[in-house]
Design an enzyme around this catalytic site. Structure first.
Site, PDB file in Angstrom:
ATOM      1  N   TRP A 120     -37.366  33.986  24.858  1.00  0.00           N
ATOM      2  CA  TRP A 120     -36.053  34.488  24.388  1.00  0.00           C
ATOM      3  C   TRP A 120     -35.489  33.427  23.468  1.00  0.00           C
ATOM      4  CZ3 TRP A 120     -35.728  39.358  25.994  1.00  0.00           C
ATOM      5  CH2 TRP A 120     -34.571  40.097  25.692  1.00  0.00           C
ATOM      6  N   ASP A 121     -34.312  33.693  22.919  1.00  0.00           N
ATOM      7  CA  ASP A 121     -33.760  32.688  21.995  1.00  0.00           C
ATOM      8  C   ASP A 121     -33.095  31.531  22.725  1.00  0.00           C
ATOM      9  OD1 ASP A 121     -31.548  34.093  22.848  1.00  0.00           O
ATOM     10  OD2 ASP A 121     -30.857  34.665  20.849  1.00  0.00           O
ATOM     11  N   TRP A 122     -33.097  31.549  24.065  1.00  0.00           N
ATOM     12  CA  TRP A 122     -32.585  30.419  24.834  1.00  0.00           C
ATOM     13  C   TRP A 122     -33.575  29.947  25.897  1.00  0.00           C
ATOM     14  CZ3 TRP A 122     -32.991  33.096  29.199  1.00  0.00           C
ATOM     15  CH2 TRP A 122     -32.614  34.441  29.221  1.00  0.00           C
ATOM     16  N   ASN A 170     -28.655  45.913  27.577  1.00  0.00           N
ATOM     17  CA  ASN A 170     -27.938  44.975  26.723  1.00  0.00           C
ATOM     18  C   ASN A 170     -28.346  45.190  25.268  1.00  0.00           C
ATOM     19  OD1 ASN A 170     -26.391  42.350  26.176  1.00  0.00           O
ATOM     20  ND2 ASN A 170     -28.419  41.853  25.406  1.00  0.00           N
ATOM     21  N   GLU A 171     -27.415  45.670  24.455  1.00  0.00           N
ATOM     22  CA  GLU A 171     -27.516  45.738  22.984  1.00  0.00           C
ATOM     23  C   GLU A 171     -28.529  46.749  22.446  1.00  0.00           C
ATOM     24  OE1 GLU A 171     -28.004  41.691  21.602  1.00  0.00           O
ATOM     25  OE2 GLU A 171     -25.893  41.218  21.940  1.00  0.00           O
ATOM     26  N   GLU A 194     -19.237  39.490  25.012  1.00  0.00           N
ATOM     27  CA  GLU A 194     -20.244  38.461  24.711  1.00  0.00           C
ATOM     28  C   GLU A 194     -19.905  37.775  23.402  1.00  0.00           C
ATOM     29  OE1 GLU A 194     -24.399  39.588  25.330  1.00  0.00           O
ATOM     30  OE2 GLU A 194     -24.987  38.191  23.751  1.00  0.00           O
TER      31      GLU A 194
END
Length: 820
Positions: free
Chosen positions: A194-196, A397-398, A495
């Site tokens: 993921w991006d984190w 989510n999104e 968010e």
């Protein structure tokens, strides 16, 4: 190959006065299992619950997976097929039981389960539990093997099988260094990267595993949901119970429900039918008994009532269930305790907002996938719905936004395929299950969404980010975050956030000296958000001088510190905007009734949007959050040269306070001027303007103050102990500030019972004072603050036993003037 027989401790659950054979018996299989890879070249023991990675680490076969570039070096682990096995002796006579089940609370993820050389079932969903009937295969001495298939390989194969059309995204962005086709496997989506966080597609038995033996019937799920009928002003409890009935005939009995503190005791008749059966009981509370509802922290007590439910079947067979029930009031606030890529390390967490495990992707809807999802959602609803702190269920989510904005560049002529899949998955299946299982909470298909407006548009809004409806997600790294006009006047900002780097002491645990540079290969590798490192410096450079230290390690430390200042100040500015917008409507926008910044905690040591570092250390943002989310808070902003201060209150009654506004010259600690406004009324659960003055007029009252030479501080004080945190407003960017001096910070440390007192002394006003205990785990009472006092008392709460001398030796003090 080495083989071992592991005998497991067992627990026989029996009620007094009954023969063991007529009651349920439970044998825990937690503990050491044997692991091997596909070709048998790697064999070791490992804990259950656990995963292959943690077993390899504890056996010394691999280093810390988080160290340097090990996420790439250890990619082979996820590409292999691993087998978990165990041998055990049954502690009970299996012939005495009508049914024996092997129960897995969580399997990660795709596996074949074999008991005594008989395949008893398969698993394909990490978020489901599995119950396998082993009545006909269990013996006195038993062997279990769980043969896992590589999640990476499985996901790729499922994608190939889905030939009709692609289901994007096929792979994550290159910067995330991850694996492909994660949307084709019901597994923790971020485990493929993921991006984190990193890519560690784990395999293992990640939750409890046990054997259950029983006669007649067995209680599988038990949940309690409170309901309040406004027309009759009466509370009731809905008790739901799911049974596995092994009797060939219907089973009759009584259910006795007792809540002593509420003077409630009721008895019901029941009849269970063979197979899987479900009963629902409604317990009405007496109106004559005072019942305390469960409130989120800061709004009231978290009251719970002990309840005993006894199922008495024919022949005297009993099942007792003890529970503590909370009566939901309105909404709740959650705190997650710990997180890790390797889920077996995690602690249970409370939630406010419960997303189902679909995010930032489109998903297939073939029947096998839908069947797996339906079982998953049903299980999770039964598992979680008794928690009072869940206020809303969200389908994904999104993903509504992904279709609306066409993130994946789908040709217009093919878009209807994905719209149909979206409605099939989230509306026709997930939504139906949620509504059937829980009528006490709302369900939204996605976040962000326009709610009812999205429904009107066929469940997919043209613009899910419309600020007039529902919730929004908002990220903007280029515009000046101090400029409140860039933020959306949303109904609910669910968010938003800014990245920062974790502290140097946290990074040093997984890096070497050659990595300690903002532009090192390590720093570039650790950043999984495209252009993330540049964006942090760009945003910081708008209001702060960037480090120019020649020593690369000092420069790296200062840059880390500056990214945390930027993140904290930016998130503060945005949150305060949302909080003061709760009572206003401007051009049809506003009434912002919620703000959730992203994100709470980290799963590894790297740059992210979190306020808690991996291991639990507080970033500057987390210290800021305890102030900008305070129940009573003054916030300031400028509009066309006029300073406005709003009084924000989450309290349940109006408050009469005194507002104190103090201006300080950067060059000295004595106030340049102090203004007071008495008799200010701050209304309950609202945000109201309590002060207004042109900045030019305010500066005239304060001697030689200019925008560059002075800073404004302010706080509210009421009767008794009522007061707000002190807040501040910068009149210029701090790179233009005039008069800042080295504050010559010093701290003396003394121990007091289980914590330490730090008396901080300063010779000048100091912005963003940062206390760091390096590798000593714990937290300070405050940190990252604007210091305007000669002396300030700070407390340190260690999470381990240390001495005052150890804390003194590890303690470092930093302020903005240290950046050079």
């Amino acid at each position: 190959m080495l083989r071992r027989c592991i005998y497991i401790s067992w627990l026989l659950v029996a009620l007094q006065g009954r023969r063991a054979a007529s009651e349920a018996a439970t044998l825990s299989l937690k503990g050491l299992w044997w692991l091997r890879n596909g070709n048998g070249s790697v064999a070791l023991s490992g804990d259950v619950p656990g995963c292959v990675h943690t077993a390899l680490l504890r056996s010394g076969i691999i280093q810390d997976p988080y160290y340097r570039f090990n996420d790439l070096a250890y990619a082979w682990i996820a590409l292999d097929n691993w087998t978990y096995s165990i041998r055990f002796k049954s502690p009970f006579d299996v012939s005495l039981w009508e049914k024996v089940s092997l129960v897995f609370e969580g399997v990660d993820t795709v596996a074949q389960v074999v008991v005594n050389n008989v395949t008893i079932g398969k698993t394909d969903n990490m978020f489901n539990s599995y119950r396998f009937d082993i009545t006909d295969v269990i013996k006195e001495i038993n062997a279990i093997q769980v043969h896992f298939v590589s999640a990476v390989w499985y996901a790729a194969e499922q994608s190939k099988i889905h030939k009709a059309y692609q289901v994007p995204p096929e792979c994550p962005p290159p910067v995330q260094k991850g694996q492909c086709h994660v949307n084709f496997i019901r597994k923790e989506q971020c485990s493929f990267s993921w991006d984190w966080g990193p890519s560690f597609p784990t395999q293992g038995i990640w939750k409890d595993v046990r054997i259950e033996a029983y006669n007649l019937c067995h209680l599988v799920y038990f949940s309690v949901t409170p309901h309040y009928a406004r027309n009759t002003q009466q509370w009731s409890l809905e008790i739901e119970s799911d049974f596995d009935v092994v009797s060939s005939k219907p089973v009759s009995g009584l259910v006795k429900v007792s809540i002593p503190e509420l003077q409630t005791q009721q008895t019901f008749t029941m009849k269970l039918h063979p197979g899987e059966d479900h009963i629902v009981l409604l317990v009405n509370m007496s109106k004559d008994v005072t019942l305390e509802t469960w409130w989120p922290r800061g709004h009231g007590n978290q009251t719970g009532y002990n309840m005993t439910t006894v199922f008495v079947m024919e022949g005297g067979y009993k099942i007792e269930k003890f529970s503590k029930n909370q009566w939901n009031s309105s909404f709740s606030e959650g705190v997650q305790l710990d997180s890790s890529r390797f889920l077996s390390r995690q602690s249970d967490a409370w939630h406010i907002w419960q997303d189902f495990m679909f995010a930032c992707a489109l998903y297939p809807t073939d029947q096998s996938y839908i069947d797996s999802v339906k079982a998953e959602i049903t299980h999770q609803m039964k598992r979680l719905k008794s928690h009072p702190s869940i206020i809303v269920w969200s389908g994904n989510n999104e993903n509504e936004a992904a279709i609306a904005a066409n993130w994946f560049s789908i040709p217009h002529m093919k878009m209807n395929i994905y719209v149909k899949d979206y409605v099939t998955l989230y509306v026709k299946n997930i939504r139906e299950i949620v509504h059937a299982e829980d009528k006490s909470r709302p369900f939204i298909t996605s976040s962000p969404t326009n709610g009812a407006e999205s429904v009107k548009e066929g469940w997919l809004a043209h613009n899910p980010y419309d600020t007039h409806y529902g919730d929004v997600h908002y990220y903007n790294y280029k515009n000046d975050c101090w400029n409140w006009t860039t933020y959306p006047r949303a109904r609910f900002a669910s968010e938003y956030g800014f990245q920062s780097w974790p502290s140097f002491s946290t990074l040093a645990q997984v890096s070497s000296e050659e990595d300690w540079s903002y532009v090192s290969n390590f720093s570039l590798h650790r950043q999984h958000h495209a252009e993330g490192n540049d964006q942090m410096l760009l945003q910081a450079g708008l209001n702060f001088k960037l480090p120019q230290e020649k020593d690369p390690i000092k420069n790296f430390r200062q840059t880390i510190y500056l990214t945390q200042i930027m993140q904290a100040q930016c998130t503060k500015s945005e949150t305060e905007f949302y909080r003061r917008s709760q009572s206003e409507i401007v051009n049809g926008e506003g009434r912002t009734m919620g703000a959730l910044y992203w994100q709470l905690n980290d799963i590894w040591q790297g740059p992210s949007w979190s306020s808690l570092e991996y291991g639990g250390k507080w970033k500057m943002l987390h210290y800021f959050a305890q102030h900008f989310f305070a129940p009573l808070l003054p916030v300031a902003h400028e509009d066309k040269g006029v300073l406005y201060i709003y009084g924000i209150s989450d309290l349940h009654s109006d408050q009469k306070v005194t507002l104190r506004v103090i201006l300080y010259d950067w060059s000295r600690l004595e106030p340049a001027c102090t203004l007071e406004k008495e008799g200010v009324i701050v209304k309950a659960r609202s945000a109201v303007p309590i002060y207004k003055e042109p900045v030019s007029e305010l500066l005239k009252k304060c001697g030689n103050c200019t925008r560059q030479s002075c800073v404004i501080t302010f706080y509210m004080e009421g009767e008794g102990q009522l007061s707000s945190p002190s807040n501040h407003h910068f009149l210029s960017s701090l790179k233009d500030a005039m008069g800042l001096k080295n504050p010559q910070l010093h701290a003396s440390v003394t121990q007091e019972e289980d914590h330490f007192r730090l008396l901080l002394e300063a010779a000048a006003v100091a912005p963003f004072v940062w206390l760091d205990a390096e590798n000593i785990a714990g937290r300070f009472s405050d940190n990252g603050f604007l210091l305007t006092e000669k002396r300030k008392l700070i407390l340190f709460y260690p999470w381990e036993t240390i001495s005052a001398k150890e804390l003194e030796n590890s303690l470092s003090l930093t302020s903005l003037t240290d950046i050079s």
